[in-house]
Design an enzyme around this catalytic site. Structure first.
Site, PDB file in Angstrom:
ATOM      1  N   VAL A  64     -33.212 -20.133 -24.256  1.00 28.13           N
ATOM      2  CA  VAL A  64     -33.339 -21.013 -25.421  1.00 28.13           C
ATOM      3  C   VAL A  64     -32.012 -21.656 -25.802  1.00 28.13           C
ATOM      4  CG1 VAL A  64     -35.348 -19.841 -26.402  1.00 28.13           C
ATOM      5  CG2 VAL A  64     -33.040 -19.099 -27.056  1.00 28.13           C
ATOM      6  N   ASN A  90     -38.745 -16.843 -32.312  1.00 31.40           N
ATOM      7  CA  ASN A  90     -38.594 -15.391 -32.289  1.00 31.40           C
ATOM      8  C   ASN A  90     -37.466 -14.911 -31.380  1.00 31.40           C
ATOM      9  OD1 ASN A  90     -39.877 -12.489 -32.550  1.00 31.40           O
ATOM     10  ND2 ASN A  90     -39.687 -12.882 -30.339  1.00 31.40           N
ATOM     11  N   SER A 142     -33.967 -11.827 -40.321  1.00 33.76           N
ATOM     12  CA  SER A 142     -33.784 -10.380 -40.391  1.00 33.76           C
ATOM     13  C   SER A 142     -33.352 -10.000 -41.799  1.00 33.76           C
ATOM     14  CB  SER A 142     -32.710  -9.934 -39.392  1.00 33.76           C
ATOM     15  OG  SER A 142     -32.314  -8.592 -39.631  1.00 33.76           O
ATOM     16  N   TYR A 155     -24.488 -11.475 -35.769  1.00 27.63           N
ATOM     17  CA  TYR A 155     -25.941 -11.387 -35.889  1.00 27.63           C
ATOM     18  C   TYR A 155     -26.370 -11.673 -37.326  1.00 27.63           C
ATOM     19  CZ  TYR A 155     -30.630  -9.272 -35.673  1.00 27.63           C
ATOM     20  OH  TYR A 155     -31.977  -9.046 -35.742  1.00 27.63           O
ATOM     21  N   LYS A 159     -28.682 -14.878 -38.423  1.00 31.09           N
ATOM     22  CA  LYS A 159     -29.968 -14.704 -39.095  1.00 31.09           C
ATOM     23  C   LYS A 159     -29.969 -15.345 -40.481  1.00 31.09           C
ATOM     24  CE  LYS A 159     -32.424 -12.436 -36.052  1.00 31.09           C
ATOM     25  NZ  LYS A 159     -33.578 -13.103 -35.389  1.00 31.09           N
TER      26      LYS A 159
END
Length: 252
Positions: A64, A90, A142, A155, A159
């Protein structure tokens, strides 16, 4: 006949974990599944599982974060079916480096998969959704994008960026009846979680802070995703739903 009957749903990162669960549940409710994964065999396994249950599914193998290839493959899928109704962003990767241990490569890869991939997947489907004057986009964020954490800052940042995209897209695309929402899970039992160093210790520590005292199964998250993809969510856009067992409790 299900509530997603003949709706074309593109799901990135559908080769395992939550992505596979989303694909299977939405197929059960009638959707045609386009399962993307960086590992072609895993994407095809998901598509095969859908077909074994009588559903319709095709697999896409690409990264992706490779924007040109991603958009080309998604355009092929849209041309194949002549429409696209649902996009579930996702695809994701783990990794838990501390700030000072994070390399430029770590940072770029994390944002490339979570943010760049989601952004350009959205760009690929939006023209067709505008022509249809309908569409549902669900960005998988998340709980760490909402409250942060004491490690894994790339991360957490990626998110959180998905939550910003969700709000901006919801406003921009509302005139075309395109709904954009985010799901921000707490702990979910997936291969990615179980593969982390000291996984059992970290999971036990987290469960001690969760009122329901457990991690979610992937399918439990899929119920929320399928709801947001369905007509039952037609007056919901720009929102973040966090199925997290009560780990965060906010509101009036």
């Amino acid at each position: 006949m299900g509530e997603l009957d003949k709706k074309v749903a593109i799901i990135t990162g559908a080769g395992a974990g939550m992505g596979r669960a989303h694909a299977q549940l939405m197929a059960e409710r009638g959707a045609i599944i386009v399962a993307q994964d960086i590992v072609g065999d895993r994407a095809e396994e998901t598509a095969a599982l859908v077909r074994e249950k009588g559903g319709e599914a095709v697999a896409i193998a690409c990264d992706v974060a490779d924007t040109d290839t991603l958009m080309a493959e998604l355009h092929k899928a849209i041309q194949r079916y002549g429409r696209v109704d649902i996009l579930v962003n996702n695809a994701g990767i783990g990794g838990e480096p501390l700030l000072e241990e994070t390399t430029e490569e770590d940072f770029d890869r994390t944002f490339g998969v979570h943010v760049r991939g989601s952004f350009f997947a959205g760009k690929a489907v939006i023209p067709t959704m505008k022509q249809q004057r309908s569409g549902k986009i669900i960005n998988i964020s998340s709980i760490w994008g909402m409250v942060g954490h004491h490690y894994a800052s790339p991360y957490c940042g990626a998110k959180a960026a998905l939550l910003g995209l969700t709000k901006a897209w919801a406003v921009e695309l509302a005139p075309w009846n395109i709904h954009v929402n985010a799901v921000a899970p707490g702990g979910v039992v997936t291969e990615m979680v179980l593969s982390q160093p000291d996984a059992e210790k970290k999971m036990a520590a987290k469960m001690s802070r969760v009122p329901l005292a457990r991690y979610a199964e992937p399918r439990e998250l899929s119920y929320t995703v399928a709801f947001l993809a369905s007509p039952r969510s037609d007056f919901i856009t720009g929102q973040t739903i966090s199925p997290n067992g009560g780990e965060t409790i906010v509101g009036i």
